[in-house]
Design a protein around this motif. Sequence first.
Motif, PDB file in Angstrom:
ATOM      1  N   CYS A 137       1.014  -1.196   0.147  1.00 46.58           N
ATOM      2  CA  CYS A 137       0.075   0.125   0.177  1.00 46.58           C
ATOM      3  C   CYS A 137       0.723   1.254   0.120  1.00 46.58           C
ATOM      4  CB  CYS A 137      -1.047   0.008   1.053  1.00 46.58           C
ATOM      5  SG  CYS A 137      -1.933   1.390   1.320  1.00 46.58           S
ATOM      6  N   VAL A 138       1.958   1.337   0.819  1.00 48.38           N
ATOM      7  CA  VAL A 138       2.774   2.520   0.846  1.00 48.38           C
ATOM      8  C   VAL A 138       3.688   2.676  -0.477  1.00 48.38           C
ATOM      9  CG1 VAL A 138       4.773   3.349   2.301  1.00 48.38           C
ATOM     10  CG2 VAL A 138       2.914   2.469   3.616  1.00 48.38           C
ATOM     11  N   ALA A 139       4.053   1.352  -0.728  1.00 50.90           N
ATOM     12  CA  ALA A 139       4.959   1.668  -1.973  1.00 50.90           C
ATOM     13  C   ALA A 139       4.122   2.136  -3.223  1.00 50.90           C
ATOM     14  CB  ALA A 139       5.535   0.077  -2.327  1.00 50.90           C
ATOM     15  N   LYS A 140       2.967   1.920  -3.390  1.00 54.61           N
ATOM     16  CA  LYS A 140       2.179   2.352  -4.469  1.00 54.61           C
ATOM     17  C   LYS A 140       1.980   3.907  -4.418  1.00 54.61           C
ATOM     18  CE  LYS A 140      -0.666  -1.911  -5.322  1.00 54.61           C
ATOM     19  NZ  LYS A 140      -1.989  -2.524  -5.347  1.00 54.61           N
ATOM     20  N   VAL A 141       2.031   4.338  -3.384  1.00 55.41           N
ATOM     21  CA  VAL A 141       1.790   5.916  -3.159  1.00 55.41           C
ATOM     22  C   VAL A 141       2.973   6.529  -3.094  1.00 55.41           C
ATOM     23  CG1 VAL A 141       0.647   7.643  -1.721  1.00 55.41           C
ATOM     24  CG2 VAL A 141      -0.478   5.568  -1.869  1.00 55.41           C
TER      25      VAL A 141
END
Length: 293
Positions: free
Chosen positions: A52-56
């Motif tokens: 989730c964090v990596a996508k953003v």
Amino acid sequence: MIKSMTGYGKAETAVAGKKITVEIRSLNSKQLDLSVKVPGLYRGLEYEIRNCVAKVMQRGKVDVFISYETDASSGSAAINGTLFGEYYRQIERIASEQGIGWDTQTIAAAIPAILRLPEVVQNENTSLSEEEQSAVAETVRQALDHIEQFRLQEGDTLIRDLLRRVDKIRALKEEVTPYEQARTEQIKARIRENIESAGIPVDSNRLEQEMIFYIEKLDITEEKVRLENHCRYFHEVAASEDGVGRKLGFIAQEMGREINTLGSKANDAAIQKLVVQMKDELEKIKEQVLNLL
């Protein structure tokens, strides 16, 4: 929208007798360097949180901290006596080293603080309900929203400063023009004076041809044109694309090449002074570009 790689976001959610806190900090980095620290109870969610964090975040040195506090009045809560005692002894030792009195009043103030430290108050239920899993995921998303807003604001401030410095370089480039004609005449006069002082007989036509050839080698018109094009392209990229940090960095490198060549060809103190000012602005641009996503 242009974003800075530097940012901070925090979100909190209350669920099932717990307060879940998510903090995200980011700094500039060439690649995504992601660190996620979660309590043991949420270890099974780490992979999902990372994705989730990596996508953003995409790029930068990103630290994610997730913690929770359990309401001690909840029937499922228990105090970890071993950990509580370890924290208590450390605080007592530090207080003694710092000359702080360890009296009843100080102890009374320290106990609630110790209870709020990680893992002191624990949930006896080691399984996560779907409600709590959803709450953790939602809190992470909220923290990401907050850091994204922070990075957008920082990015807007950065790009306005960068464009102002690019325009300053363009203005300094225009200030070079009045010195070019005078520089040419000075070079011709200096060559003639050196030949005359040496007492060497010279063919006037040949001398004129050689001076023209020499002055052409010192011509800076091409460098000025290319520098203008790079400055214009910097503006275009900043206005029309996302994730431009690397691209603007490459453009800044090209600007540096033209400024350096202009300086090496200048052969004039006034132009050299303007070149130094351009380099100063460019170095600040390069430093700031490193913070852009």
